[in-house]
Design a protein around this motif. Structure first.
Motif, PDB file in Angstrom:
ATOM      1  N   LYS A 102      46.227  90.577  58.567  1.00  0.00           N
ATOM      2  CA  LYS A 102      46.576  90.852  59.707  1.00  0.00           C
ATOM      3  C   LYS A 102      48.343  91.031  59.425  1.00  0.00           C
ATOM      4  N   TYR A 103      48.585  92.286  60.076  1.00  0.00           N
ATOM      5  CA  TYR A 103      50.126  92.544  59.889  1.00  0.00           C
ATOM      6  C   TYR A 103      51.051  91.980  61.029  1.00  0.00           C
ATOM      7  N   VAL A 104      51.968  91.249  60.486  1.00  0.00           N
ATOM      8  CA  VAL A 104      52.898  90.560  61.318  1.00  0.00           C
ATOM      9  C   VAL A 104      54.127  91.662  61.756  1.00  0.00           C
ATOM     10  N   ALA A 105      54.549  91.765  63.030  1.00  0.00           N
ATOM     11  CA  ALA A 105      55.589  92.726  63.477  1.00  0.00           C
ATOM     12  C   ALA A 105      56.404  91.925  64.676  1.00  0.00           C
ATOM     13  N   THR A 106      57.620  91.980  64.680  1.00  0.00           N
ATOM     14  CA  THR A 106      58.333  91.271  65.710  1.00  0.00           C
ATOM     15  C   THR A 106      59.503  92.133  66.092  1.00  0.00           C
ATOM     16  N   ASP A 107      59.894  92.244  67.266  1.00  0.00           N
ATOM     17  CA  ASP A 107      61.136  93.100  67.738  1.00  0.00           C
ATOM     18  C   ASP A 107      62.690  92.230  67.468  1.00  0.00           C
ATOM     19  N   LYS A 108      62.273  90.964  67.319  1.00  0.00           N
ATOM     20  CA  LYS A 108      63.191  89.834  67.097  1.00  0.00           C
ATOM     21  C   LYS A 108      64.146  90.229  65.715  1.00  0.00           C
TER      22      LYS A 108
ATOM     23  N   LEU B 275      70.591  96.614  46.193  1.00  0.00           N
ATOM     24  CA  LEU B 275      69.662  96.322  46.991  1.00  0.00           C
ATOM     25  C   LEU B 275      69.601  97.437  48.337  1.00  0.00           C
ATOM     26  N   PRO B 276      68.582  97.546  48.989  1.00  0.00           N
ATOM     27  CA  PRO B 276      68.531  98.696  50.149  1.00  0.00           C
ATOM     28  C   PRO B 276      69.757  98.702  51.010  1.00  0.00           C
ATOM     29  N   LYS B 277      70.379  99.583  51.404  1.00  0.00           N
ATOM     30  CA  LYS B 277      71.271 100.005  52.175  1.00  0.00           C
ATOM     31  C   LYS B 277      72.832  99.145  51.454  1.00  0.00           C
ATOM     32  N   ASP B 278      72.567  98.931  50.096  1.00  0.00           N
ATOM     33  CA  ASP B 278      73.805  98.244  49.591  1.00  0.00           C
ATOM     34  C   ASP B 278      74.152  96.913  50.056  1.00  0.00           C
ATOM     35  N   VAL B 279      73.063  96.108  50.565  1.00  0.00           N
ATOM     36  CA  VAL B 279      73.367  94.708  50.803  1.00  0.00           C
ATOM     37  C   VAL B 279      73.666  93.901  49.779  1.00  0.00           C
ATOM     38  N   LYS B 280      74.091  92.572  50.236  1.00  0.00           N
ATOM     39  CA  LYS B 280      74.502  91.486  49.091  1.00  0.00           C
ATOM     40  C   LYS B 280      73.356  90.465  48.951  1.00  0.00           C
ATOM     41  N   VAL B 281      72.196  90.648  49.784  1.00  0.00           N
ATOM     42  CA  VAL B 281      71.272  89.651  49.546  1.00  0.00           C
ATOM     43  C   VAL B 281      69.986  90.101  50.432  1.00  0.00           C
ATOM     44  N   GLU B 282      68.687  89.596  49.807  1.00  0.00           N
ATOM     45  CA  GLU B 282      67.495  90.030  50.261  1.00  0.00           C
ATOM     46  C   GLU B 282      66.576  88.799  49.903  1.00  0.00           C
ATOM     47  N   ILE B 283      65.808  88.143  50.785  1.00  0.00           N
ATOM     48  CA  ILE B 283      64.831  87.140  50.775  1.00  0.00           C
ATOM     49  C   ILE B 283      63.686  87.339  51.338  1.00  0.00           C
ATOM     50  N   GLU B 284      62.686  86.921  50.410  1.00  0.00           N
ATOM     51  CA  GLU B 284      61.279  87.061  50.788  1.00  0.00           C
ATOM     52  C   GLU B 284      60.701  85.597  50.684  1.00  0.00           C
ATOM     53  N   VAL B 285      59.603  85.164  51.534  1.00  0.00           N
ATOM     54  CA  VAL B 285      59.054  83.848  51.602  1.00  0.00           C
ATOM     55  C   VAL B 285      57.318  84.252  51.569  1.00  0.00           C
ATOM     56  N   ILE B 286      56.788  82.925  51.043  1.00  0.00           N
ATOM     57  CA  ILE B 286      55.396  82.926  51.115  1.00  0.00           C
ATOM     58  C   ILE B 286      55.313  81.438  52.057  1.00  0.00           C
ATOM     59  N   ALA B 287      54.687  81.506  52.887  1.00  0.00           N
ATOM     60  CA  ALA B 287      54.440  80.244  53.781  1.00  0.00           C
ATOM     61  C   ALA B 287      52.889  79.969  54.136  1.00  0.00           C
ATOM     62  N   LYS B 288      52.623  78.868  54.652  1.00  0.00           N
ATOM     63  CA  LYS B 288      51.361  78.494  55.349  1.00  0.00           C
ATOM     64  C   LYS B 288      51.670  78.618  56.915  1.00  0.00           C
ATOM     65  N   VAL B 289      50.400  79.123  57.332  1.00  0.00           N
ATOM     66  CA  VAL B 289      50.382  79.144  58.812  1.00  0.00           C
ATOM     67  C   VAL B 289      49.156  78.353  59.409  1.00  0.00           C
ATOM     68  N   ALA B 290      49.413  77.940  60.829  1.00  0.00           N
ATOM     69  CA  ALA B 290      48.551  77.164  61.461  1.00  0.00           C
ATOM     70  C   ALA B 290      47.321  77.908  61.564  1.00  0.00           C
TER      71      ALA B 290
ATOM     72  N   ILE C 283      49.510  88.196  57.134  1.00  0.00           N
ATOM     73  CA  ILE C 283      48.603  86.973  56.955  1.00  0.00           C
ATOM     74  C   ILE C 283      47.575  87.398  56.285  1.00  0.00           C
ATOM     75  N   SER C 284      47.053  86.622  55.344  1.00  0.00           N
ATOM     76  CA  SER C 284      45.727  86.562  54.714  1.00  0.00           C
ATOM     77  C   SER C 284      45.315  85.097  54.807  1.00  0.00           C
ATOM     78  N   GLY C 285      44.205  84.940  55.293  1.00  0.00           N
ATOM     79  CA  GLY C 285      43.785  83.278  55.381  1.00  0.00           C
ATOM     80  C   GLY C 285      44.885  82.590  56.014  1.00  0.00           C
ATOM     81  N   ASP C 286      45.263  81.392  55.586  1.00  0.00           N
ATOM     82  CA  ASP C 286      46.475  80.694  56.364  1.00  0.00           C
ATOM     83  C   ASP C 286      47.731  80.740  55.554  1.00  0.00           C
ATOM     84  N   MET C 287      47.738  81.974  54.848  1.00  0.00           N
ATOM     85  CA  MET C 287      49.153  82.045  54.138  1.00  0.00           C
ATOM     86  C   MET C 287      49.812  83.565  54.667  1.00  0.00           C
ATOM     87  N   PHE C 288      51.165  83.218  54.858  1.00  0.00           N
ATOM     88  CA  PHE C 288      51.950  84.344  55.238  1.00  0.00           C
ATOM     89  C   PHE C 288      52.793  84.642  54.154  1.00  0.00           C
ATOM     90  N   TYR C 289      53.063  86.235  53.967  1.00  0.00           N
ATOM     91  CA  TYR C 289      53.669  86.869  52.950  1.00  0.00           C
ATOM     92  C   TYR C 289      54.795  87.727  53.533  1.00  0.00           C
TER      93      TYR C 289
END
Length: 125
Positions: free
Chosen positions: A2-8, A109-124, A21-27
């Motif tokens: 399931k693809y996740v998208a938010t306008d926030k 990094l993209p747009k010459d930013v100073k930081v980029e972070i990615e996460v892996i998390a459990k979902v309900a 989201i794949s199973g109970d994991m979010f990437y």
């Protein structure tokens, strides 16, 4: 999957999704300090890190998760001399929760930013 998208958080600026989201994991895709309106957060590594966490919180919420359910993070930083400042801000968002983490200094990094972070998390379920 399931693809996740938010306008926030800033929309994906390429052929990818904000997260999956794949199973109970979010990437998440790597979040850079773009505001939801697509404008780059002004300032140094501190301001950019706060914006990255605002984006991460938004996509995690949309996925049905939160920072407290993050299992692993990968931090990409432009200049390791900024590590102590970034690390202090990072710690303030996670508190006593301490996910596994990798931190890598990168040439660019993209747009010459100073930081980029990615996460892996459990979902309900």
């Amino acid at each position: 999957m399931k693809y996740v998208a938010t306008d926030k958080a800033a929309a994906a600026i390429g052929p990818y999704s904000q997260g999956v989201i794949s199973g109970d994991m979010f990437y998440s895709s790597g979040q850079i300090p773009l505001k939801a309106d697509g404008e780059l957060a002004e300032g140094g590594v501190a301001e950019q890190t706060h914006q990255v966490f605002a984006n991460l919180q938004a996509v995690l919420e949309e996925a049905g998760s939160s920072l407290q359910h993050v299992i692993k993070t990968t931090v990409f930083i432009k200049d390791m001399n900024d590590f102590a400042e970034l690390n202090s801000i990072y710690a303030s968002y996670f508190g006593d929760h301490k996910p596994a983490r990798s931190t890598v200094e990168v040439a660019r990094l993209p747009k010459d930013v100073k930081v980029e972070i990615e996460v892996i998390a459990k979902v309900a379920q």
